[in-house]
Design an enzyme around this catalytic site. Structure first.
Site, PDB file in Angstrom:
ATOM      1  N   GLU A 182     -11.501   3.378   5.628  1.00  0.00           N
ATOM      2  CA  GLU A 182     -10.499   4.301   6.192  1.00  0.00           C
ATOM      3  C   GLU A 182     -11.283   5.380   6.958  1.00  0.00           C
ATOM      4  O   GLU A 182     -11.126   5.521   8.165  1.00  0.00           O
ATOM      5  CB  GLU A 182      -9.644   4.915   5.076  1.00  0.00           C
ATOM      6  CG  GLU A 182      -8.561   5.872   5.570  1.00  0.00           C
ATOM      7  CD  GLU A 182      -7.780   6.543   4.436  1.00  0.00           C
ATOM      8  OE1 GLU A 182      -8.277   6.571   3.284  1.00  0.00           O
ATOM      9  OE2 GLU A 182      -6.673   7.056   4.709  1.00  0.00           O
TER      10      GLU A 182
ATOM     11  N   ASP B 255       1.738   3.928   2.926  1.00  0.00           N
ATOM     12  CA  ASP B 255       0.700   4.740   2.275  1.00  0.00           C
ATOM     13  C   ASP B 255       1.310   5.905   1.486  1.00  0.00           C
ATOM     14  O   ASP B 255       1.471   5.803   0.260  1.00  0.00           O
ATOM     15  CB  ASP B 255      -0.329   5.217   3.318  1.00  0.00           C
ATOM     16  CG  ASP B 255      -1.692   5.517   2.732  1.00  0.00           C
ATOM     17  OD1 ASP B 255      -1.868   5.364   1.512  1.00  0.00           O
ATOM     18  OD2 ASP B 255      -2.589   5.924   3.494  1.00  0.00           O
ATOM     19  N   ASP B 256       1.606   7.011   2.155  1.00  0.00           N
ATOM     20  CA  ASP B 256       2.190   8.203   1.517  1.00  0.00           C
ATOM     21  C   ASP B 256       3.339   8.681   2.395  1.00  0.00           C
ATOM     22  O   ASP B 256       3.212   9.685   3.123  1.00  0.00           O
ATOM     23  CB  ASP B 256       1.124   9.312   1.398  1.00  0.00           C
ATOM     24  CG  ASP B 256      -0.069   8.860   0.568  1.00  0.00           C
ATOM     25  OD1 ASP B 256       0.045   8.864  -0.664  1.00  0.00           O
ATOM     26  OD2 ASP B 256      -1.092   8.474   1.165  1.00  0.00           O
TER      27      ASP B 256
ATOM     28  N   HIS C 200       0.865  -1.193   0.000  1.00  0.00           N
ATOM     29  CA  HIS C 200       0.000   0.000   0.000  1.00  0.00           C
ATOM     30  C   HIS C 200       0.889   1.226   0.000  1.00  0.00           C
ATOM     31  O   HIS C 200       1.296   1.725   1.052  1.00  0.00           O
ATOM     32  CB  HIS C 200      -0.936  -0.040   1.214  1.00  0.00           C
ATOM     33  CG  HIS C 200      -1.966   1.051   1.232  1.00  0.00           C
ATOM     34  ND1 HIS C 200      -3.157   0.934   1.918  1.00  0.00           N
ATOM     35  CD2 HIS C 200      -1.998   2.281   0.653  1.00  0.00           C
ATOM     36  CE1 HIS C 200      -3.874   2.047   1.767  1.00  0.00           C
ATOM     37  NE2 HIS C 200      -3.179   2.879   1.007  1.00  0.00           N
TER      38      HIS C 200
ATOM     39  N   HIS D  81      -9.542   1.022  -1.512  1.00  0.00           N
ATOM     40  CA  HIS D  81      -9.529   1.620  -0.184  1.00  0.00           C
ATOM     41  C   HIS D  81     -10.959   1.513   0.355  1.00  0.00           C
ATOM     42  O   HIS D  81     -11.915   1.877  -0.346  1.00  0.00           O
ATOM     43  CB  HIS D  81      -9.155   3.094  -0.256  1.00  0.00           C
ATOM     44  CG  HIS D  81      -7.702   3.369  -0.491  1.00  0.00           C
ATOM     45  ND1 HIS D  81      -6.992   2.825  -1.533  1.00  0.00           N
ATOM     46  CD2 HIS D  81      -6.820   4.146   0.204  1.00  0.00           C
ATOM     47  CE1 HIS D  81      -5.744   3.256  -1.470  1.00  0.00           C
ATOM     48  NE2 HIS D  81      -5.603   4.058  -0.433  1.00  0.00           N
TER      49      HIS D  81
ATOM     50  N   HIS E 173       1.307   4.841  -2.375  1.00  0.00           N
ATOM     51  CA  HIS E 173       0.960   5.708  -3.506  1.00  0.00           C
ATOM     52  C   HIS E 173       2.248   6.373  -3.945  1.00  0.00           C
ATOM     53  O   HIS E 173       2.836   7.135  -3.152  1.00  0.00           O
ATOM     54  CB  HIS E 173      -0.052   6.765  -3.070  1.00  0.00           C
ATOM     55  CG  HIS E 173      -1.321   6.181  -2.522  1.00  0.00           C
ATOM     56  ND1 HIS E 173      -2.454   6.020  -3.288  1.00  0.00           N
ATOM     57  CD2 HIS E 173      -1.620   5.685  -1.297  1.00  0.00           C
ATOM     58  CE1 HIS E 173      -3.410   5.476  -2.543  1.00  0.00           C
ATOM     59  NE2 HIS E 173      -2.921   5.251  -1.329  1.00  0.00           N
TER      60      HIS E 173
END
Ligand code: HPA
Ligand code: ZN
Length: 337
Positions: A199, A277-278, A16, A196, A18
């Site tokens: 969340e 994630d980011d 996961h 997703h 991005h």
């Protein structure tokens, strides 16, 4: 060996991530200069100071603005390779990375600028670092399904190099069922499907991701824990959840890492993985997610090992590759015992 050192040496997959969310402020400035794009910050420190979010949308506004500096294939190549170098330092051996083509095509870039640049960065990472990877195309859920279908059509020439489709961006108000047809089509084309869900959105969105979108893997999934029947279903199906603790903290999905649902997920038999994630926006790469969660909730070495094993098991590698990577996890666990 300390748990931190154990985590550092543990082979793992990241499922996961991005790629646009791995754009560090330093590279943002370099690309802004290279492409003569102005950005509303005068220093790297000012960019970092702006990363104070109270929810998903706060973050998305700044994340889409940051992506403006990405203009050429070389930019996407550099972005990907920078991520893989950082991930390799965390002993990530395989990564399945998301990109948001609509963020770029809506600015007038042809589909191939992002796709070809990322694919060339992924190839360089495999040669230079031995890190393998797969590419997942995400549809932006705040846009309509027709736009997602246009994106899948534009991706057609690249589909032999794209592993699957995903669904990201603003969750609440954009349920998975909005994308029923495009996910059905992607499934018929042989693409893997992830989304997703849960969340910020309610458990009903998680049910829809499973039943309507027929996903192979779930991104986040935190709010599943509000629904006992859903918990049982996820455990029974061995559905992999790509959980992102530091993201959850930064976006106020959890108030404190001590309240994070991972220990309860593990207790209930859910197939959990840990991911960043980011990472450029949320203050940590994958090992930081393992370490800080372990510190906050007191994970055991066995739990940490299980999640690394899950990361390969839940990947889209073929069975032989999965077995080989899992054997590396077991070898590290045995050596460190
Ligand atoms: N959630 C939804 N959309 C996203 C995220 C996320 O955590 N990161 C990048 N796009
Ligand atoms: Zn995400």
């Amino acid at each position: 060996m300390s748990l931190d050192a154990y985590i550092a040496g543990l082979p793992k997959a990241e499922l996961h991530l991005h790629i646009e969310g791995s754009l560090e402020p330093e590279l943002m400035f370099e690309l802004a200069r290279r492409n003569k794009v102005s950005i509303p910050f005068d220093s790297v420190e000012a960019v970092r100071a702006a990363y104070d979010f109270s929810n998903l949308q706060d973050f998305l506004d700044i994340y889409y603005a940051g992506a403006e500096v990405l203009r050429t294939e070389q930019d996407f190549h550099d972005l990907a390779l920078a991520y893989f170098r950082r991930a390799a330092a965390d002993n990530v051996r395989h990564a399945e990375i998301f990109f948001d083509p609509q963020t770029h095509t809506d600015r007038g870039l042809p589909f191939g600028v992002a796709a070809d640049g990322l694919l060339s960065g992924m190839k360089a990472a495999e040669t230079e670092l031995g890190v393998t990877s797969k590419l997942i195309l995400c549809f932006l859920r705040h846009l309509d399904e027709a736009a997602a279908i246009d994106t899948l059509n534009a991706a057609e020439p690249w589909l032999d190099r794209i592993a699957g489709v995903g669904l990201d961006s603003s969750e609440v108000g954009h349920p998975p069922s909005k994308f029923r047809h495009v996910f059905e089509r992607a499934g018929h084309m042989g693409l893997k499907r992830v989304a997703h869900a849960g969340e910020e959105g309610p458990p009903a969105y998680v049910w829809e991701a499973l039943d309507v979108l027929q996903i192979d893997r779930m991104d986040h999934g935190n709010r599943s824990m509000e629904d006992p029947r859903l918990i049982e279903r996820l455990a029974d199906e061995r559905m992999t959840l790509t959980v992102c603790p530091l993201s959850n903290l930064k976006l106020c999905v959890v108030r404190d890492l001590k309240d994070h649902p991972v220990p309860e997920m593990l207790r209930r038999g859910i197939h959990v993985t840990l991911n960043s994630d980011d990472p450029a926006y949320f203050g940590g790469y994958v090992n930081d997610n393992y370490r800080r969660l372990a510190d906050a909730v007191g994970l055991s070495r066995e739990q940490v090992t299980l999640m690394a094993r899950n990361s390969f098991e839940g990947s889209f590698l073929d069975a032989a590759d999965k077995a080989a990577r899992i054997a590396e996890v077991e070898a590290w666990a045995a050596r460190s015992a």
